[in-house]
Motif scaffolding. Sequence first.
Motif: not given
Length: 209
Positions: A48-51, A72-75, A81-83, A88-89
């Motif tokens: 999952s993107a959230s992980n 990953c996707d940008t959705d 989620e992508y942002q 986060g990184i």
Amino acid sequence: MGKIPTIRYKLRIRVICEGLEEFEYFKRLLKLNVWNEKYDFNPINVNSASNIVLRFRDVYINEKNDAILIFCDTDKYPYREYQKIKDGINQMLGKRKVAEKIIIFANPCTMQIILSHFDEVHLKSQGKKTNAPVIQRCTGVEKYDAHKDQIANICKQIYRRSYQDMKERVNRINRPDSETCSTNFGTFLNRFESDDTKWVQEIHKALFH
């Protein structure tokens, strides 16, 4: 006296894959042996993107890698989620725009890249139902909903002979991640094929120094 064998050190690159599509596809490309032998790619599926950010933190702290990449996707717009992944990184590392150096993105989704092995496609949505007719036309897989056997079926149809076609097609949509139907995958493919490892050194410096 025998000649002492040359010990070759491969650069270890951990690839954090958003989900099963990215993970299985990346593994398939590895099997094609189209990338430079100097690199030891180790993909992992985080489901999952959230992980992604949490797993990145774990890999960053507990593993020894020369580079860490995210696939990953940008959705869909506004890419919340992508942002969150990028923010986060960058916040974790206390640096600006490091995430942009390590993310392999596809807007709206990785299926855009995968289908580029089969035809010129321009996906506008991440929706499985919306993209199902295009996926069936290109691969023969019906009613696609990202089941493991469906992904495996598609990946089995990807061979070395379609790699260059895919590369040419994704290079044509090498645009910013804010634009629909875009990806920077072509940029990373050139790096993966290259004998020049400077790009790994630059990422390592950005991450760890």
